[in-house]
Design a protein around this motif. Structure first.
Motif, short mmCIF file in Angstrom:
data_model
loop_
_atom_site.label_atom_id
_atom_site.label_comp_id
_atom_site.label_asym_id
_atom_site.label_seq_id
_atom_site.Cartn_x
_atom_site.Cartn_y
_atom_site.Cartn_z
N ILE A 27 -11.10 9.33 0.35
CA ILE A 27 -12.28 8.59 -0.09
C ILE A 27 -12.76 7.66 1.02
O ILE A 27 -13.97 7.53 1.25
N GLY A 28 -11.84 7.07 1.75
CA GLY A 28 -12.20 6.15 2.83
C GLY A 28 -12.98 6.83 3.94
O GLY A 28 -13.91 6.25 4.51
N LYS A 29 -12.62 8.07 4.24
CA LYS A 29 -13.33 8.80 5.28
C LYS A 29 -14.74 9.15 4.82
O LYS A 29 -15.69 9.07 5.58
N GLY A 30 -14.86 9.61 3.58
CA GLY A 30 -16.16 9.95 3.01
C GLY A 30 -16.82 11.16 3.64
O GLY A 30 -18.00 11.37 3.48
N LYS A 31 -16.06 11.97 4.36
CA LYS A 31 -16.64 13.13 5.05
C LYS A 31 -16.27 14.43 4.35
O LYS A 31 -15.97 15.42 5.00
N HIS A 32 -16.29 14.41 3.05
CA HIS A 32 -15.97 15.59 2.27
C HIS A 32 -17.07 15.83 1.26
O HIS A 32 -17.96 15.00 1.09
N SER A 33 -16.99 16.95 0.56
CA SER A 33 -18.02 17.27 -0.43
C SER A 33 -18.01 16.22 -1.55
O SER A 33 -16.99 15.59 -1.82
N ALA A 34 -19.16 16.07 -2.16
CA ALA A 34 -19.29 15.11 -3.26
C ALA A 34 -18.33 15.45 -4.39
O ALA A 34 -17.74 14.56 -5.01
N GLN A 35 -18.14 16.76 -4.64
CA GLN A 35 -17.24 17.17 -5.71
C GLN A 35 -15.80 16.76 -5.41
O GLN A 35 -15.08 16.28 -6.28
N LYS A 36 -15.38 16.93 -4.18
CA LYS A 36 -14.01 16.58 -3.78
C LYS A 36 -13.80 15.07 -3.88
O LYS A 36 -12.77 14.61 -4.39
N LEU A 37 -14.77 14.30 -3.44
CA LEU A 37 -14.66 12.84 -3.52
C LEU A 37 -14.65 12.37 -4.97
O LEU A 37 -13.90 11.46 -5.33
N LEU A 38 -15.47 13.00 -5.81
CA LEU A 38 -15.50 12.65 -7.23
C LEU A 38 -14.13 12.92 -7.87
O LEU A 38 -13.60 12.08 -8.59
N ARG A 39 -13.58 14.09 -7.60
CA ARG A 39 -12.27 14.42 -8.18
C ARG A 39 -11.19 13.46 -7.69
O ARG A 39 -10.31 13.08 -8.46
#
Length: 164
Positions: A27-39
């Protein structure tokens, strides 16, 4: 009464310290898909271990502006498939359409679009390209819509420099 009616959860999230650290880093990096961060956020809020808040699904859904079903699915994936399984998007090969144009066919299409148009024509049209790629056996079938998308994706146009 079912477990749902009693308020009991079938899939309890209990994260280890390492899993929690991994999710927080993700989450801190924030460089992933929105779905992955949401999960990841869902799993952290649903964590029922001593270090986690253990929020109910409805509170998680409200806080993260998502559906309760999404929260329940994230819980289930974690329990059934582990942390990686819960975070990784699944692509079903059965549901995905096979690509009509591979890289080589796209290159041939672009070369064709940049070549001289058929006699009697001043330029290629999407419909003419559609007919030509089938006649030249570049692909078995295509639509003008597909041709247009490929040309747009590759930043090609029907007025290539060699044409005009």
């Amino acid at each position: 009464m079912t477990a749902k009616q009693h308020g009991l959860k079938k899939y309890i999230v209990r994260l280890s310290d390492d899993e929690r650290a991994q999710l927080n880093a993700l989450i801190g990096k924030g460089k992933h898909s929105a779905q992955k961060l949401l999960r990841a956020r869902i799993l952290l809020k649903a964590d029922a271990s001593e270090a986690g808040p253990g929020w109910p699904d409805r509170d998680i859904a409200a806080a993260l502006d998502t559906r309760i079903d999404t929260v329940a699915k994230a819980r289930q994936l974690l329990v059934d498939e582990g942390l990686d399984g819960a975070l990784t998007r699944k692509h079903s090969p059965a549901s995905a359409r096979r690509r009509i144009f591979d890289g080589a066919a796209e290159a041939k299409l672009i070369a064709l679009a940049c070549s001289a148009p058929p006699s009697g024509r001043t330029r290629w049209t999407l419909e003419l390209l559609e007919e030509a790629v089938v006649e030249l056996k570049i692909v078995d079938r295509a639509s003008d819509n597909t041709i247009g998308r490929i040309l747009k994706k590759t930043r090609s146009s029907l007025t290539c420099k060699s044409n005009g």
